[in-house]
Design a protein around this motif. Structure first.
Motif, PDB file in Angstrom:
ATOM      1  N   VAL A 503       0.860  -1.191   0.000  1.00  0.00           N
ATOM      2  CA  VAL A 503       0.000   0.000   0.000  1.00  0.00           C
ATOM      3  C   VAL A 503       0.890   1.232   0.000  1.00  0.00           C
ATOM      4  O   VAL A 503       1.758   1.388   0.867  1.00  0.00           O
ATOM      5  N   GLU A 504       0.697   2.103  -0.960  1.00  0.00           N
ATOM      6  CA  GLU A 504       1.511   3.320  -1.048  1.00  0.00           C
ATOM      7  C   GLU A 504       1.175   4.268   0.096  1.00  0.00           C
ATOM      8  O   GLU A 504       0.017   4.398   0.490  1.00  0.00           O
ATOM      9  N   SER A 505       2.189   4.935   0.604  1.00  0.00           N
ATOM     10  CA  SER A 505       1.984   5.912   1.660  1.00  0.00           C
ATOM     11  C   SER A 505       1.562   7.252   1.061  1.00  0.00           C
ATOM     12  O   SER A 505       1.497   7.420  -0.163  1.00  0.00           O
ATOM     13  N   SER A 506       1.279   8.202   1.947  1.00  0.00           N
ATOM     14  CA  SER A 506       0.861   9.537   1.512  1.00  0.00           C
ATOM     15  C   SER A 506       1.367  10.560   2.524  1.00  0.00           C
ATOM     16  O   SER A 506       1.683  10.208   3.676  1.00  0.00           O
ATOM     17  N   PRO A 507       1.466  11.821   2.137  1.00  0.00           N
ATOM     18  CA  PRO A 507       1.888  12.848   3.109  1.00  0.00           C
ATOM     19  C   PRO A 507       0.977  12.908   4.329  1.00  0.00           C
ATOM     20  O   PRO A 507       1.433  13.208   5.438  1.00  0.00           O
ATOM     21  N   TYR A 508      -0.310  12.602   4.136  1.00  0.00           N
ATOM     22  CA  TYR A 508      -1.245  12.640   5.263  1.00  0.00           C
ATOM     23  C   TYR A 508      -0.865  11.608   6.326  1.00  0.00           C
ATOM     24  O   TYR A 508      -0.940  11.883   7.537  1.00  0.00           O
ATOM     25  N   ILE A 509      -0.456  10.417   5.898  1.00  0.00           N
ATOM     26  CA  ILE A 509      -0.072   9.371   6.855  1.00  0.00           C
ATOM     27  C   ILE A 509       1.168   9.780   7.649  1.00  0.00           C
ATOM     28  O   ILE A 509       1.224   9.629   8.872  1.00  0.00           O
ATOM     29  N   PHE A 510       2.165  10.354   6.959  1.00  0.00           N
ATOM     30  CA  PHE A 510       3.364  10.809   7.665  1.00  0.00           C
ATOM     31  C   PHE A 510       3.051  11.944   8.634  1.00  0.00           C
ATOM     32  O   PHE A 510       3.573  11.990   9.748  1.00  0.00           O
ATOM     33  N   GLN A 511       2.176  12.863   8.218  1.00  0.00           N
ATOM     34  CA  GLN A 511       1.790  13.962   9.116  1.00  0.00           C
ATOM     35  C   GLN A 511       1.053  13.427  10.342  1.00  0.00           C
ATOM     36  O   GLN A 511       1.260  13.902  11.465  1.00  0.00           O
ATOM     37  N   THR A 512       0.194  12.419  10.138  1.00  0.00           N
ATOM     38  CA  THR A 512      -0.537  11.831  11.267  1.00  0.00           C
ATOM     39  C   THR A 512       0.418  11.181  12.252  1.00  0.00           C
ATOM     40  O   THR A 512       0.282  11.340  13.484  1.00  0.00           O
ATOM     41  N   LEU A 513       1.403  10.456  11.743  1.00  0.00           N
ATOM     42  CA  LEU A 513       2.365   9.778  12.622  1.00  0.00           C
ATOM     43  C   LEU A 513       3.261  10.782  13.350  1.00  0.00           C
ATOM     44  O   LEU A 513       3.616  10.573  14.525  1.00  0.00           O
ATOM     45  N   GLU A 514       3.603  11.883  12.689  1.00  0.00           N
ATOM     46  CA  GLU A 514       4.408  12.917  13.355  1.00  0.00           C
ATOM     47  C   GLU A 514       3.610  13.603  14.458  1.00  0.00           C
ATOM     48  O   GLU A 514       4.135  13.876  15.552  1.00  0.00           O
ATOM     49  N   LYS A 515       2.335  13.885  14.198  1.00  0.00           N
ATOM     50  CA  LYS A 515       1.478  14.485  15.238  1.00  0.00           C
ATOM     51  C   LYS A 515       1.269  13.512  16.396  1.00  0.00           C
ATOM     52  O   LYS A 515       1.187  13.917  17.565  1.00  0.00           O
ATOM     53  N   PHE A 516       1.172  12.227  16.068  1.00  0.00           N
ATOM     54  CA  PHE A 516       1.034  11.213  17.110  1.00  0.00           C
ATOM     55  C   PHE A 516       2.265  11.207  18.017  1.00  0.00           C
ATOM     56  O   PHE A 516       2.154  11.112  19.248  1.00  0.00           O
ATOM     57  N   GLU A 517       3.430  11.320  17.414  1.00  0.00           N
ATOM     58  CA  GLU A 517       4.666  11.343  18.203  1.00  0.00           C
ATOM     59  C   GLU A 517       4.700  12.562  19.123  1.00  0.00           C
ATOM     60  O   GLU A 517       5.073  12.465  20.289  1.00  0.00           O
ATOM     61  N   GLN A 518       4.282  13.707  18.625  1.00  0.00           N
ATOM     62  CA  GLN A 518       4.233  14.914  19.462  1.00  0.00           C
ATOM     63  C   GLN A 518       3.216  14.763  20.589  1.00  0.00           C
ATOM     64  O   GLN A 518       3.447  15.219  21.724  1.00  0.00           O
ATOM     65  N   LEU A 519       2.085  14.099  20.277  1.00  0.00           N
ATOM     66  CA  LEU A 519       1.057  13.879  21.293  1.00  0.00           C
ATOM     67  C   LEU A 519       1.586  12.989  22.414  1.00  0.00           C
ATOM     68  O   LEU A 519       1.344  13.250  23.612  1.00  0.00           O
ATOM     69  N   ILE A 520       2.343  11.950  22.070  1.00  0.00           N
ATOM     70  CA  ILE A 520       2.899  11.042  23.071  1.00  0.00           C
ATOM     71  C   ILE A 520       3.932  11.771  23.935  1.00  0.00           C
ATOM     72  O   ILE A 520       3.955  11.633  25.172  1.00  0.00           O
TER      73      ILE A 520
END
Length: 569
Positions: A503-520
């Motif tokens: 499954v190809e990734s997208s900028p939205y997925i990377f942004q979600t994971l980066e925001k998740f890291e900041q949230l943690i």
């Protein structure tokens, strides 16, 4: 006998023995001078070549005018406009003259692509050739301006074209007026569009089709479009025009996408027409489509309740839940008159128009049969209430309206957004009962209702069983749900699923994971001693997830590079 012998050839006559000059360029030597060939210039060579070589092609060796036109049509249907344009060169090579119909076909083809420059270039060739443009060519030119992406250039061409109409006294028919209104409305020139409609009205060209394109013009104005839509509605009623399903659908689109602008109570929708003044009533229902438009005092409660505590969520009103009378007998009328109608519109977009049932009754009185587009628009406009949605489904069932999968996709999305996950899945039974097949959008809205890992696994398994491959949008929605709930296990499963299933990734997925890291990281800074165990557990899970995430990122990026560099099969 003697006379006949006079006509016999003289066989004793000697033939000329003078040698013919070998040089063919020598004309003769009567004056005992030899003339040499003089070098010709470029124009003379072109004329010589045309005379000697470019002889007229026989009729049986070249195409007929009908065949030229068929060739142009074939290229246009295949989307190859340059080849269609090259047919003109072929016509000239065969010493034929391009016809007006050929130019019309080419202008029509380029107009559908919005290539306004080439359309007007061909139009100038038409005039230089001495041909008189017909009505179809003028209509194609207007449509080219409407479809052009360059607004400033399109408006300039439209201005020059309208000036050409005036100077050459071109007869502008109803189709031209409709196209002009459409062109100006698509470029958000709503004032000019209404001016052209007034010009059409002076020529008695006002029909329901013109009002339809005027509704499109109103929709293009997001700030005040609903006000213009109401004006058009009351004008149609004034001229005793019965709206069609198209007009109702456009009215619902205006309700969904636009606002009232500066419309207030006591305003006249049509100047000097008392039946279009918005009046205030103490009882009944608000309905701005009535004549005169009615607004009841109870709608002020919507704004009051909304301003008291906006954190409790928006006011949920039933489609028939507008209060018939107000408990406060001494309401400040000045406050009601100055109320912002747009705030009421944000609370419930149907409450100022009589509600869902009132609109359907109005359609039945106009002998209008709603279609699937009407029902889908109603679904988007309904207040967030299960009761309202059930009433809409009952109406669809009662009137046997054939709805499509997009209608149910909208219903699933509405319920998942309100976190009614079980009710959203119940819509699938309706889909099966009506023998409809889900599409990729269906799984996209179902992904909104998968906050836990078991639901996400179930959705991906169902997609695999049916034969659908999840895309980056569906997986990205699931990753967003997992990140919101700080579910590391769910996230790792989805990320592994992307690698295993390509499954190809997208900028939205990377942004979600980066925001998740900041949230943690922000959560682990919490000093609350009662949350110490949760913080320590989160920190251990985050440390292992961080290592996994860095490795996953390298793999997913390397896979993307391989796909880009892989030659197309």
């Amino acid at each position: 006998m003697g006379r006949s012998l006079l006509y016999l050839p003289d066989w004793n006559r000697k033939l000329c023995t003078n040698r013919v000059p070998e040089d063919a360029n020598v004309f003769g030597d009567l004056a005992y001078e030899k003339y040499k060939r003089v070098e010709m210039d470029e124009a003379e060579e072109k004329d010589e070549r045309f005379t000697e070589n470019d002889v007229r092609v026989p009729r049986w060796q070249k195409l007929t005018p009908v065949q030229y036109c068929r060739l142009i049509k074939d290229h246009i249907s295949k989307g190859n406009l340059e080849l269609a344009l090259s047919v003109l060169d072929l016509v000239k090579q065969n010493r034929d003259k391009p016809s007006l119909y050929m130019y019309g076909l080419l202008i029509y083809g380029f107009a559908h692509k919005g290539e306004v420059d080439k359309c007007f270039k061909l139009f100038n060739k038409v005039k230089k050739s001495g041909l008189v443009p017909n009505q179809a060519i003028y209509n194609s030119l207007i449509n080219a301006c409407a479809l052009s992406k360059d607004t400033s250039k399109a408006l300039e061409y439209l201005y020059n074209l309208r000036r050409d109409f005036y100077e050459n006294k071109v007869v502008v028919n109803k189709t031209h007026y409709i196209s002009l209104i459409k062109a100006y409305s698509w470029h958000k020139q709503i004032t000019t569009a209404f001016e052209i409609a007034d010009e059409a009205k002076d020529k008695r060209f006002v029909t329901s089709d013109i009002y339809a394109v005027l509704f499109h013009a109103a929709i293009s104005n997001k700030k005040s479009g609903l006000k213009y839509a109401l004006i058009l509605w009351h004008q149609m009623r004034r001229y005793k025009m019965t709206p069609t399903v198209t007009h109702y659908n456009l009215l619902l689109r205006a309700l969904r996408d636009t606002n009232f602008g500066d419309l207030k109570l006591n305003d006249f929708l049509i100047s000097n027409l008392p039946n279009t003044q918005i009046v205030l009533n103490e009882t009944g229902k608000s309905d701005l489509l009535n004549s005169p438009p009615q607004l009841v005092t109870s709608v002020i409660d919507l704004i009051k309740d909304q301003s008291v505590d906006s954190s409790k969520g928006s006011i949920v009103k039933n489609i028939d839940s507008e209060v018939s009378d107000t408990s406060e007998n001494n309401i400040d009328r000045n406050k009601i008159i100055s109320v912002d109608l747009n705030k009421i519109l944000q609370t419930n977009r149907l409450i100022l128009f009589g509600g869902f049932e009132k609109l359907l009754e109005r359609m039945e009185s106009d002998n209008v049969i709603p279609d699937v587009k009407t029902m889908t628009l109603f679904m988007e406009l309904l207040p967030p209430s299960l009761k309202a949605e059930e009433q809409l489904l009952k109406y669809v069932e009662k009137k046997k309206i054939e709805v499509d999968i997009s209608f149910y996709n909208m219903l699933i999305k509405r319920r998942n957004i309100r976190k009614l996950y079980r009710e959203a899945k119940d819509v699938l039974y309706e889909v099966q009962r009506h023998h409809l097949s889900p599409n990729i959008m269906t799984f996209g809205v179902l992904a909104l209702g998968c906050p836990q890992e078991k639901y996400g696994r179930e959705l991906l398994k169902q997609m695999d069983n049916i034969g659908f491959k999840p895309n980056c949008v569906i997986v990205g929605t699931l990753i967003f749900s997992a990140a919101q709930r700080r579910n590391f296990k769910y996230l790792q499963y989805l990320m592994n699923y992307m690698l295993e299933n390509d499954v190809e990734s997208s900028p939205y997925i990377f942004q979600t994971l980066e925001k998740f890291e900041q949230l943690i990281l922000q959560f682990m800074k919490n000093k609350n001693r009662y949350m110490r165990k949760d913080i320590q557990k989160t920190q251990r899970e985050y440390n292992s997830f961080k290592i996994f995430y860095e490795e996953w990122k390298e793999k997913i990026q390397s896979n993307s590079i391989v796909k880009v560099s892989r030659p197309a099969s």
